[in-house]
Design an enzyme around this catalytic site. Structure first.
Site, PDB file in Angstrom:
ATOM      1  N   ASN A 122      -7.119   4.260   5.657  1.00  0.00           N
ATOM      2  CA  ASN A 122      -7.942   3.243   4.993  1.00  0.00           C
ATOM      3  C   ASN A 122      -7.176   1.930   4.933  1.00  0.00           C
ATOM      4  O   ASN A 122      -5.955   1.912   4.819  1.00  0.00           O
ATOM      5  CB  ASN A 122      -8.311   3.663   3.570  1.00  0.00           C
ATOM      6  CG  ASN A 122      -9.361   2.729   2.989  1.00  0.00           C
ATOM      7  OD1 ASN A 122     -10.507   2.729   3.441  1.00  0.00           O
ATOM      8  ND2 ASN A 122      -8.989   1.893   2.032  1.00  0.00           N
TER       9      ASN A 122
ATOM     10  N   TYR B 292      -6.509  -5.392  -1.725  1.00  0.00           N
ATOM     11  CA  TYR B 292      -6.280  -5.257  -3.166  1.00  0.00           C
ATOM     12  C   TYR B 292      -5.135  -6.195  -3.534  1.00  0.00           C
ATOM     13  O   TYR B 292      -4.032  -6.066  -2.974  1.00  0.00           O
ATOM     14  CB  TYR B 292      -5.883  -3.822  -3.530  1.00  0.00           C
ATOM     15  CG  TYR B 292      -6.658  -2.714  -2.817  1.00  0.00           C
ATOM     16  CD1 TYR B 292      -8.038  -2.582  -2.974  1.00  0.00           C
ATOM     17  CD2 TYR B 292      -5.993  -1.802  -2.003  1.00  0.00           C
ATOM     18  CE1 TYR B 292      -8.733  -1.563  -2.331  1.00  0.00           C
ATOM     19  CE2 TYR B 292      -6.689  -0.780  -1.358  1.00  0.00           C
ATOM     20  CZ  TYR B 292      -8.055  -0.667  -1.514  1.00  0.00           C
ATOM     21  OH  TYR B 292      -8.738   0.344  -0.876  1.00  0.00           O
ATOM     22  N   ARG B 293      -5.361  -7.099  -4.452  1.00  0.00           N
ATOM     23  CA  ARG B 293      -4.341  -8.099  -4.793  1.00  0.00           C
ATOM     24  C   ARG B 293      -3.061  -7.447  -5.314  1.00  0.00           C
ATOM     25  O   ARG B 293      -3.082  -6.329  -5.853  1.00  0.00           O
ATOM     26  CB  ARG B 293      -4.883  -9.067  -5.834  1.00  0.00           C
ATOM     27  CG  ARG B 293      -4.973  -8.427  -7.204  1.00  0.00           C
ATOM     28  CD  ARG B 293      -5.423  -9.433  -8.250  1.00  0.00           C
ATOM     29  NE  ARG B 293      -5.420  -8.878  -9.562  1.00  0.00           N
ATOM     30  CZ  ARG B 293      -6.458  -8.841 -10.385  1.00  0.00           C
ATOM     31  NH1 ARG B 293      -7.624  -9.346 -10.004  1.00  0.00           N
ATOM     32  NH2 ARG B 293      -6.345  -8.324 -11.587  1.00  0.00           N
TER      33      ARG B 293
ATOM     34  N   TRP C 151      -5.544  -1.558  -6.798  1.00  0.00           N
ATOM     35  CA  TRP C 151      -6.750  -0.885  -6.290  1.00  0.00           C
ATOM     36  C   TRP C 151      -7.512  -0.365  -7.486  1.00  0.00           C
ATOM     37  O   TRP C 151      -6.996   0.403  -8.293  1.00  0.00           O
ATOM     38  CB  TRP C 151      -6.442   0.195  -5.259  1.00  0.00           C
ATOM     39  CG  TRP C 151      -5.363   1.179  -5.543  1.00  0.00           C
ATOM     40  CD1 TRP C 151      -5.196   1.932  -6.661  1.00  0.00           C
ATOM     41  CD2 TRP C 151      -4.303   1.546  -4.655  1.00  0.00           C
ATOM     42  NE1 TRP C 151      -4.118   2.740  -6.523  1.00  0.00           N
ATOM     43  CE2 TRP C 151      -3.536   2.532  -5.307  1.00  0.00           C
ATOM     44  CE3 TRP C 151      -3.934   1.149  -3.360  1.00  0.00           C
ATOM     45  CZ2 TRP C 151      -2.419   3.116  -4.729  1.00  0.00           C
ATOM     46  CZ3 TRP C 151      -2.831   1.732  -2.795  1.00  0.00           C
ATOM     47  CH2 TRP C 151      -2.085   2.695  -3.467  1.00  0.00           C
TER      48      TRP C 151
ATOM     49  N   GLU D 264     -11.315   1.121   9.052  1.00  0.00           N
ATOM     50  CA  GLU D 264     -11.339  -0.348   9.174  1.00  0.00           C
ATOM     51  C   GLU D 264     -10.698  -0.823  10.481  1.00  0.00           C
ATOM     52  O   GLU D 264     -11.068  -1.860  11.018  1.00  0.00           O
ATOM     53  CB  GLU D 264     -10.598  -1.008   8.003  1.00  0.00           C
ATOM     54  CG  GLU D 264     -11.373  -1.057   6.696  1.00  0.00           C
ATOM     55  CD  GLU D 264     -11.312   0.222   5.900  1.00  0.00           C
ATOM     56  OE1 GLU D 264     -10.614   1.173   6.319  1.00  0.00           O
ATOM     57  OE2 GLU D 264     -11.981   0.303   4.850  1.00  0.00           O
TER      58      GLU D 264
ATOM     59  N   ASP E 189      -9.896 -14.668 -11.848  1.00  0.00           N
ATOM     60  CA  ASP E 189     -10.566 -13.811 -10.867  1.00  0.00           C
ATOM     61  C   ASP E 189     -11.842 -14.429 -10.295  1.00  0.00           C
ATOM     62  O   ASP E 189     -12.268 -15.496 -10.731  1.00  0.00           O
ATOM     63  CB  ASP E 189     -10.882 -12.460 -11.529  1.00  0.00           C
ATOM     64  CG  ASP E 189     -10.474 -11.319 -10.637  1.00  0.00           C
ATOM     65  OD1 ASP E 189     -10.819 -11.363  -9.454  1.00  0.00           O
ATOM     66  OD2 ASP E 189      -9.810 -10.400 -11.131  1.00  0.00           O
TER      67      ASP E 189
HETATM   68  C1  LIG Z   1     -10.216 -12.052  -1.781  1.00  0.00           C
HETATM   69  C2  LIG Z   1     -10.525 -10.655  -2.218  1.00  0.00           C
HETATM   70  C3  LIG Z   1      -9.704 -10.021  -3.140  1.00  0.00           C
HETATM   71  C4  LIG Z   1      -9.987  -8.723  -3.562  1.00  0.00           C
HETATM   72  N1  LIG Z   1      -9.168  -8.131  -4.480  1.00  0.00           N
HETATM   73  C5  LIG Z   1      -9.415  -6.861  -4.863  1.00  0.00           C
HETATM   74  C6  LIG Z   1      -8.537  -6.218  -5.774  1.00  0.00           C
HETATM   75  O1  LIG Z   1      -7.570  -6.796  -6.271  1.00  0.00           O
HETATM   76  N2  LIG Z   1      -8.806  -4.928  -6.110  1.00  0.00           N
HETATM   77  C7  LIG Z   1      -9.879  -4.234  -5.584  1.00  0.00           C
HETATM   78  O2  LIG Z   1     -10.043  -3.046  -5.884  1.00  0.00           O
HETATM   79  N3  LIG Z   1     -10.746  -4.849  -4.745  1.00  0.00           N
HETATM   80  C8  LIG Z   1     -10.528  -6.131  -4.367  1.00  0.00           C
HETATM   81  N4  LIG Z   1     -11.376  -6.753  -3.500  1.00  0.00           N
HETATM   82  C9  LIG Z   1     -12.568  -6.023  -3.001  1.00  0.00           C
HETATM   83  C10 LIG Z   1     -12.187  -4.979  -1.962  1.00  0.00           C
HETATM   84  O3  LIG Z   1     -11.397  -5.527  -0.954  1.00  0.00           O
HETATM   85  C11 LIG Z   1     -13.449  -4.385  -1.370  1.00  0.00           C
HETATM   86  O4  LIG Z   1     -14.159  -3.738  -2.392  1.00  0.00           O
HETATM   87  C12 LIG Z   1     -13.164  -3.412  -0.244  1.00  0.00           C
HETATM   88  O5  LIG Z   1     -14.390  -2.955   0.299  1.00  0.00           O
HETATM   89  C13 LIG Z   1     -12.350  -2.252  -0.717  1.00  0.00           C
HETATM   90  O6  LIG Z   1     -12.063  -1.411   0.354  1.00  0.00           O
HETATM   91  P1  LIG Z   1     -12.128   0.168   0.205  1.00  0.00           P
HETATM   92  O7  LIG Z   1     -13.585   0.519   0.033  1.00  0.00           O
HETATM   93  O8  LIG Z   1     -11.563   0.645   1.504  1.00  0.00           O
HETATM   94  O9  LIG Z   1     -11.324   0.540  -0.965  1.00  0.00           O
HETATM   95  C14 LIG Z   1     -11.117  -8.053  -3.063  1.00  0.00           C
HETATM   96  C15 LIG Z   1     -11.955  -8.692  -2.138  1.00  0.00           C
HETATM   97  C16 LIG Z   1     -11.667  -9.985  -1.723  1.00  0.00           C
HETATM   98  C17 LIG Z   1     -12.587 -10.656  -0.730  1.00  0.00           C
END
Ligand SMILES: Cc1cc2nc3c(=O)[nH]c(=O)nc-3n(C[C@H](O)[C@H](O)[C@H](O)COP(=O)(O)O)c2cc1C
Length: 500
Positions: free
Chosen positions: A189, A193-194, A207, A253, A302
């Site tokens: 995956n 996630y910041r 996450w 991805e 945020d």
């Molecule tokens: C700029 C940006 C920052 C993000 N930061 C976070 C974060 O800190 N934590 C989080 O869980 N999702 C964050 N997201 C959303 C996830 O990247 C998004 O839900 C993604 O689909 C998660 O992937 P996954 O389904 O493989 O876990 C962010 C999205 C963007 C565009």
């Protein structure tokens, strides 16, 4: 077209007049953020910015900072090597049409197969641009250069990581691609996630509970095993986009990014963890998450437009940093909309519209307006055929992956343009009797939403703003929407053209 490097993408933006270079020194502490916020709020999302002399703690970083590179419809399409995002939606539609799936699960399975067929399978290579410089951190927290001996020690402090908002808990890596593996199935995956920088070699790993990285983490914690994690920054922007896209758990991805850019991604083995990363990225942060170890993260300004509160999140320990000699640090900021992330979310909706349409044949169009910061507001138009169909669509959406977070869903008829917020609000106000036309449900909520009484759970509301059919508790004659005749329009068109 696939980009061989993040630099190549920046050059393409430059040639297209989409990049502004900032040649004066600008501090990474709030000032790059303020500059970028102004650019992102200018019409159409402004331009991408390349800060050539970012200043960190009084020193000019040797790595430039690129921001707002996907922050407009044009740049988002360019990031995926296309003229328009709709091209990708059409390709997905073709894959799905080849053998129409009978349900959503089968649809995604087919999509996965189709993506495989389109030569998106990654290849493994031995030499990689992202490992031109390799810094392995020793147990005393010092970096030893194994390919450039003699150079000074290197750490997270050398990266031009931004402090975005005044009350942020520190500096945050805001556009990381976090690579993990399910230890049971081996499935990979990549999620964005910041990461809040705690010190030279540890960060938070934000996450959220509903995300795939967190699910992988849980499996490691239950086995009490250290979890290998690799974080990449930069490279072909198709991957950074894919990491943010709400792909179903199990749709890789790396494959998806290969499909988007029409070229398989070359992968290289990490130096200190058992994971592979794309060879062309600018930086790789290798490390691990230790089961049970949590630390307060935040506050952080945020994409809700508010600070998210301090909360415990897992800790990421760095074991190595590798990078290209010519690396650029990619980042973004989030805040009161519209921001760069709106265009990323918008692209996801447009790309996956064919998948939604497959599940809801009545669905005509859908959008998540910027004001709703993704999950707070969804506008859907449908071709309505039977009573309560709008409710069926909203309940279906609430059951689909990250659409579960949608706080307000407004369903309108097919003749309403969902991209015109004013038109949707007009239909909402005109066509609803609140007691009859709304549905309030309980569902998981976005972790970032500060409004629910308790985090992660809350209520969501759907509005049926379609015209009412017999059987929908409407006992009068539904009125006709005002519409001018085509003849009158043609005459006035001609008159106006004549007088200029
Ligand atoms: C700029 C940006 C920052 C993000 N930061 C976070 C974060 O800190 N934590 C989080 O869980 N999702 C964050 N997201 C959303 C996830 O990247 C998004 O839900 C993604 O689909 C998660 O992937 P996954 O389904 O493989 O876990 C962010 C999205 C963007 C565009």
């Amino acid at each position: 077209m696939a980009y061989r490097s993040f630099r190549e993408f920046l050059d393409a933006l430059d040639k297209a007049g989409q990049l502004k270079r900032v040649t004066v020194p600008v501090d990474t502490d709030l000032l790059i953020s303020e500059w970028s916020d102004r650019e992102m709020k200018s019409p159409g999302g402004g331009k991408a910015l390349l800060f050539e002399q970012p200043v960190i703690e009084g020193q000019t970083s040797k790595f430039p900072v690129a921001i707002n590179t996907m922050g407009s419809r044009k740049r988002m399409a360019m990031a995926l090597g296309r003229e328009s995002i709709d091209e990708i939606a059409q390709e997905i539609q073709l894959i799905l049409k080849a053998k129409p799936p009978t349900d959503l699960r089968e649809g995604f399975a087919l999509l996965k197969q189709g993506i495989h067929l389109l030569h998106a399978r990654p290849r493994t290579v031995r030499e990689a641009a992202c490992q031109e410089v390799v810094e392995i951190l020793d147990k005393d927290n010092r970096a030893s250069r194994i390919q450039n001996p003699g150079s000074p020690n290197f750490s997270l402090r050398d990266l031009p990581i931004l402090k975005c908002w005044p009350k942020d808990g520190g500096r945050f890596i805001t556009l990381p691609n976090v690579h993990t593996r399910d230890p049971e199935t081996g499935a990979r995956n990549v999620g964005c996630y910041r990461m809040q920088v705690f010190d030279e070699r540890t960060t938070a790993m934000h996450w959220q509970v509903h995300k795939v990285g967190a699910r992988h983490g849980k499996v490691y914690y239950e086995r009490n095993e250290r979890m290998p994690v690799a974080v990449t920054l930069g490279g072909d922007p198709a991957l950074s986009f894919a990491a943010t896209a709400p792909l179903p758990d199990g749709l890789d991805e790396i494959l998806f990014a290969g499909f988007l850019r029409r070229k398989s991604i070359e992968m290289v083995k990490c130096k200190t963890v058992d994971l592979e990363v794309p060879a062309d990225v600018d930086f790789v942060l290798e490390g691990y998450v230790q089961p049970g170890e949590m630390r307060p993260e935040g506050p952080f300004g945020d994409h809700t437009g508010y600070y998210t509160a301090i909360e415990d999140y897992p800790v990421f320990h760095l074991t190595a940093i590798t990078h290209g000699k010519d690396a650029v640090y990619p980042t973004t900021i989030v805040g009161i909309p519209p921001m760069e992330d709106f265009y990323m979310g918008d692209a996801s909706v447009r790309i996956f519209l064919p998948v939604f349409k497959m599940n809801f044949p009545e669905l005509v169009d859908m959008t998540l307006p910027a004001e709703g910061v993704f999950h707070n507001l969804v506008f859907v138009s449908i071709r309505k055929q039977y009573p309560y169909q709008a409710f069926k669509v909203m309940h279906g959406l609430w059951g689909m992956g990250q659409m579960m977070f949608s706080k307000y869903i407004v369903v309108v008829d097919e003749d309403c343009d969902v991209h015109n917020t004013s038109e949707v609000l007009f239909r909402l106000c005109a066509n609803t009797d609140p007691a009859r036309d709304t549905s309030i449900i309980r569902n998981p909520s976005d972790s970032l939403d500060h409004a629910p009484t308790e985090q992660n759970i809350g209520s969501h509301m759907g509005f049926d703003a379609t015209r009412k059919l017999p059987g929908e508790n409407y006992r009068r004659q539904w009125p006709e929407l005002l519409k001018m005749t085509d003849e009158a329009k043609a005459v006035v068109d001609a008159l106006q053209t004549r007088i200029g």
